[in-house]
Design a protein around this motif. Structure first.
Motif, PDB file in Angstrom:
ATOM      1  N   GLY A 120      -7.760  -0.906   4.450  1.00  0.00           N
ATOM      2  CA  GLY A 120      -8.430  -0.313   3.301  1.00  0.00           C
ATOM      3  C   GLY A 120      -9.716   0.371   3.741  1.00  0.00           C
ATOM      4  O   GLY A 120     -10.229   0.102   4.836  1.00  0.00           O
ATOM      5  N   ARG A 137      -3.067 -12.876  -4.793  1.00  0.00           N
ATOM      6  CA  ARG A 137      -2.240 -12.414  -3.684  1.00  0.00           C
ATOM      7  C   ARG A 137      -1.930 -13.556  -2.735  1.00  0.00           C
ATOM      8  O   ARG A 137      -2.528 -14.631  -2.824  1.00  0.00           O
ATOM      9  N   GLY A 194       0.842  -1.193   0.000  1.00  0.00           N
ATOM     10  CA  GLY A 194       0.000   0.000   0.000  1.00  0.00           C
ATOM     11  C   GLY A 194       0.873   1.238   0.000  1.00  0.00           C
ATOM     12  O   GLY A 194       2.101   1.159   0.028  1.00  0.00           O
TER      13      GLY A 194
HETATM   14  C1  6PG Z   1      -1.592  -4.413   0.076  1.00  0.00           C
HETATM   15  C2  6PG Z   1      -1.809  -4.344   1.536  1.00  0.00           C
HETATM   16  C3  6PG Z   1      -3.067  -3.728   2.044  1.00  0.00           C
HETATM   17  C4  6PG Z   1      -2.802  -2.269   2.426  1.00  0.00           C
HETATM   18  C5  6PG Z   1      -4.126  -1.513   2.527  1.00  0.00           C
HETATM   19  C6  6PG Z   1      -3.922  -0.044   2.835  1.00  0.00           C
HETATM   20  O1  6PG Z   1      -0.569  -4.918  -0.321  1.00  0.00           O
HETATM   21  O2  6PG Z   1      -2.452  -3.959  -0.680  1.00  0.00           O
HETATM   22  O3  6PG Z   1      -0.896  -4.830   2.368  1.00  0.00           O
HETATM   23  O4  6PG Z   1      -3.666  -4.416   3.084  1.00  0.00           O
HETATM   24  O5  6PG Z   1      -2.108  -2.200   3.630  1.00  0.00           O
HETATM   25  O6  6PG Z   1      -4.815  -1.644   1.310  1.00  0.00           O
HETATM   26  O7  6PG Z   1      -3.282   0.531   1.733  1.00  0.00           O
HETATM   27  P1  6PG Z   1      -2.868   2.064   1.687  1.00  0.00           P
HETATM   28  O8  6PG Z   1      -1.726   2.240   2.595  1.00  0.00           O
HETATM   29  O9  6PG Z   1      -2.493   2.295   0.249  1.00  0.00           O
HETATM   30  O10 6PG Z   1      -4.078   2.844   2.100  1.00  0.00           O
END
Ligand code: 6PG
Length: 252
Positions: free
Chosen positions: A148, A182, A47
């Motif tokens: 998310g 994933r 993320g």
């Molecule tokens: C991924 C994640 C996911 C992420 C969240 C928050 O690889 O997509 O590990 O769980 O931590 O979607 O994402 P953001 O930091 O972009 O808001």
């Protein structure tokens, strides 16, 4: 920064302040674990939120205070893409941190996103069992997660059967989201950690935080199900993400 210790919610002005605090916690915890037990096992997420935090760890003032020989980096989840792909969680960590610190390859336990999700999850389980030995579940010193706007965390999405997994420690995931294939750690592993940190930033996360923290998580969002059995969960959030929380949750 204001905090309420019993619920372990820490609210920061913005992503920068949050990232600085997370980096300081990381340094402190890695030093304590390295001294007391000779090693520090941490799982990180992908993320956009963790990028700044990771790059702050690479800054000389912090990186010199961390024993990278006794630090082991794992991932909470990975997208099934090669390690050089822009969507790879490994690539994010490599660019922001791993390429800038003196860490040995054998201390970096990446999920092999270049494999299919079933094989990658099996391989990851094997390397976790090798590292953590005979313990029935891995015990991470620290797992760093994001959330998310739909309440997912790692690659555990609301409504997915994976949320109910009790036996396996890593699972292949086929999500509807972009990057459908994933691999994720399962809830029993997240809930067996000594410490879990959520890093959450931005107004688009305010509603889900309110739902999880003040409405009793009625939709059983995975992020709200992370409650380490023997450890602690700390939410590091910025003011925008905290904007729908009441005074009871977070005294202003
Ligand atoms: C991924 C994640 C996911 C992420 C969240 C928050 O690889 O997509 O590990 O769980 O931590 O979607 O994402 P953001 O930091 O972009 O808001």
């Amino acid at each position: 920064m204001k905090s309420r210790v019993d619920t372990r919610i820490r609210v920061y002005a913005d992503l920068e302040e949050l990232s600085q605090a997370a980096a300081d916690f990381f340094v402190k915890m890695s030093r304590e674990a390295s001294t007391s037990k000779g090693g520090f096992a941490v799982a990180i997420s992908g993320g956009s939120t963790p990028r700044r935090f990771l790059s702050l760890l690479a800054a000389s003032t912090r990186q010199e205070r961390i024993s990278w020989t006794s630090t082991h980096i794992f991932w909470a989840d990975e997208r099934c893409v090669p390690p050089g792909h822009p969507d790879s969680n490994y690539k994010l960590a490599h660019e922001a941190l791993l390429s800038k610190i003196p860490i040995r390859d054998e201390n970096v336990h990446r999920i092999k996103g270049e494999e299919n999700s079933v094989t990658a999850a099996r391989d990851y389980e094997e390397s976790l069992r090798l590292f953590f030995g005979t313990q029935p579940l891995p015990v991470f010193d620290l797992i760093i997660l994001g959330a998310g706007a739909d309440g997912h965390t790692a690659s555990l999405f609301p409504g997915s059967a994976a949320v109910h997994e009790r036996r396996r420690i890593a699972l292949p995931i086929h999500a509807e989201a972009p990057k459908p294939d994933r691999v994720t750690l399962t809830l029993p592993v997240l809930n067996n950690a000594s410490q879990v940190f959520f890093l959450v930033s931005g107004r688009e996360k305010a509603a889900i935080l309110h739902e999880i923290m003040e409405d009793g998580n009625p939709k059983h969002c995975p992020a709200g199900l992370v409650k380490p059995v023997h450890g602690h969960v700390t939410w590091l959030i910025d003011r925008e993400a905290a904007s729908l929380l009441s005074e009871q949750t977070f005294p202003r």
